[in-house]
Structures are given as structure tokens and as C-alpha cells.
Design a protein around this motif. Sequence first.
Motif, mmCIF file in Angstrom:
data_model
loop_
_atom_site.group_PDB
_atom_site.id
_atom_site.type_symbol
_atom_site.label_atom_id
_atom_site.label_comp_id
_atom_site.label_asym_id
_atom_site.label_seq_id
_atom_site.Cartn_x
_atom_site.Cartn_y
_atom_site.Cartn_z
ATOM 1 N N ILE A 26 -0.088 35.150 -15.713
ATOM 2 C CA ILE A 26 -0.050 34.002 -14.816
ATOM 3 C C ILE A 26 -1.422 33.721 -14.210
ATOM 4 O O ILE A 26 -1.748 32.580 -13.912
ATOM 5 C CB ILE A 26 1.030 34.193 -13.721
ATOM 6 N N CYS A 27 -2.249 34.726 -14.056
ATOM 7 C CA CYS A 27 -3.571 34.543 -13.433
ATOM 8 C C CYS A 27 -4.725 34.679 -14.422
ATOM 9 O O CYS A 27 -5.850 34.950 -14.020
ATOM 10 C CB CYS A 27 -3.739 35.542 -12.289
ATOM 11 N N ASP A 28 -4.473 34.478 -15.697
ATOM 12 C CA ASP A 28 -5.532 34.579 -16.712
ATOM 13 C C ASP A 28 -6.281 33.259 -16.861
ATOM 14 O O ASP A 28 -6.388 32.692 -17.949
ATOM 15 C CB ASP A 28 -4.947 35.008 -18.064
ATOM 16 N N CYS A 29 -6.821 32.785 -15.755
ATOM 17 C CA CYS A 29 -7.504 31.482 -15.756
ATOM 18 C C CYS A 29 -8.772 31.487 -16.599
ATOM 19 O O CYS A 29 -9.190 30.442 -17.088
ATOM 20 C CB CYS A 29 -7.831 31.068 -14.329
ATOM 21 N N CYS A 36 -7.970 25.201 -16.427
ATOM 22 C CA CYS A 36 -7.566 25.742 -15.131
ATOM 23 C C CYS A 36 -8.260 25.019 -13.982
ATOM 24 O O CYS A 36 -7.655 24.811 -12.923
ATOM 25 C CB CYS A 36 -7.808 27.243 -15.072
ATOM 26 N N TYR A 97 7.090 32.037 -9.667
ATOM 27 C CA TYR A 97 5.858 31.425 -10.170
ATOM 28 C C TYR A 97 5.821 29.924 -9.898
ATOM 29 O O TYR A 97 4.786 29.379 -9.534
ATOM 30 C CB TYR A 97 5.682 31.685 -11.663
ATOM 31 N N CYS A 101 2.947 29.789 -7.335
ATOM 32 C CA CYS A 101 1.774 29.717 -8.226
ATOM 33 C C CYS A 101 1.909 28.516 -9.151
ATOM 34 O O CYS A 101 1.791 28.644 -10.373
ATOM 35 C CB CYS A 101 1.671 30.983 -9.066
ATOM 36 N N CYS A 104 -1.111 27.643 -11.501
ATOM 37 C CA CYS A 104 -1.266 28.741 -12.469
ATOM 38 C C CYS A 104 -0.120 28.737 -13.479
ATOM 39 O O CYS A 104 -0.313 29.046 -14.655
ATOM 40 C CB CYS A 104 -1.323 30.081 -11.748
ATOM 41 N N SER A 105 1.061 28.384 -13.023
ATOM 42 C CA SER A 105 2.220 28.325 -13.902
ATOM 43 C C SER A 105 2.040 27.253 -14.974
ATOM 44 O O SER A 105 2.308 27.483 -16.151
ATOM 45 C CB SER A 105 3.473 28.046 -13.065
ATOM 46 N N CYS A 107 -0.832 26.101 -16.009
ATOM 47 C CA CYS A 107 -1.915 26.583 -16.893
ATOM 48 C C CYS A 107 -1.370 27.563 -17.917
ATOM 49 O O CYS A 107 -1.721 27.505 -19.099
ATOM 50 C CB CYS A 107 -3.008 27.259 -16.077
ATOM 51 N N GLN A 108 -0.526 28.477 -17.475
ATOM 52 C CA GLN A 108 0.053 29.458 -18.388
ATOM 53 C C GLN A 108 0.879 28.757 -19.472
ATOM 54 O O GLN A 108 0.790 29.108 -20.647
ATOM 55 C CB GLN A 108 0.931 30.453 -17.622
#
Length: 128
Positions: A26-29, A36, A97, A101, A104-105, A107-108
Motif C-alpha cells: 500500500i505504501c510502495d509509492c 503517486c 485502506y 489511505c 495510496c489505495s 495508487c496500489q
Amino acid sequence: MSSKMVIRQPQPVMVSRESDQWGSGICDCFDDVPECCFAFWCSCCFACKTSKKYGQCLCLPLLEIFGGIIPPVTMAMRVSMRQRYGIKDTMCMDCVYATFCKACSWCQMSREMKRRNIQVVLVNAKNI
């Protein structure tokens, strides 16, 4: 000679040989920095673009403006994507999420669509 009217077309079956986990966290920007940044600075536009790429209505994420505590469209998209790609997770985590988030969600989900980019191929399709 009689003519046939086809009411339902056969639906393609997608078999995925991919992993049953998300391709990125989830945070792998840093896996896709430009996307992102776009999601961070203009999350509504990014969500609409991602929704359209997923095959849904472009304006669907805008319905969350009228939402409550849990963003229903973000959560529904996560659940749908998990179903489509066979990703194992829980609705509870989707809810967390989507609520805490959101950018971020999205983006994932965008990274997952790029990673899985499954082409639908019809085999033995015949013209009637």
C-alpha cells in the motif's frame, strides 16, 4: 432461411497464473513516483482516470463527495479488483485502506492493473 438473434454473447474467461497477493504494498509509492505524485496532488482526477482504465465509469469516484465515513467507491473498486485478479485479502483491510489511505489505495490499484495487464483473447470464437 431463418435468422437468429443473439441475445447474450459468450463472456471471455480470464485465467490468471499470477500471484494471489498484491504486486506492491500500500505504501510502495517509489514503484511509480509520477503516478503517486499525481494521486497525492489531485486524488479525484487520479481516481477517475484509474476507474476509467479499469473499465468503469469515468465519474464514478466523484460520487464519494456525497459519501460518509467509509468511501464506498474506493472500497468497491478494491474488492472488485481483488475478485478479478484473485488477490487474497479481507474486506476489513479494504475498508481500512479505503478510509485512511485513499490516495495510496488508488495508487496500489493502478500499479496492479499495470503489472497484471491481462489481455483478453477469445479462442474458438465463431461469427454467426
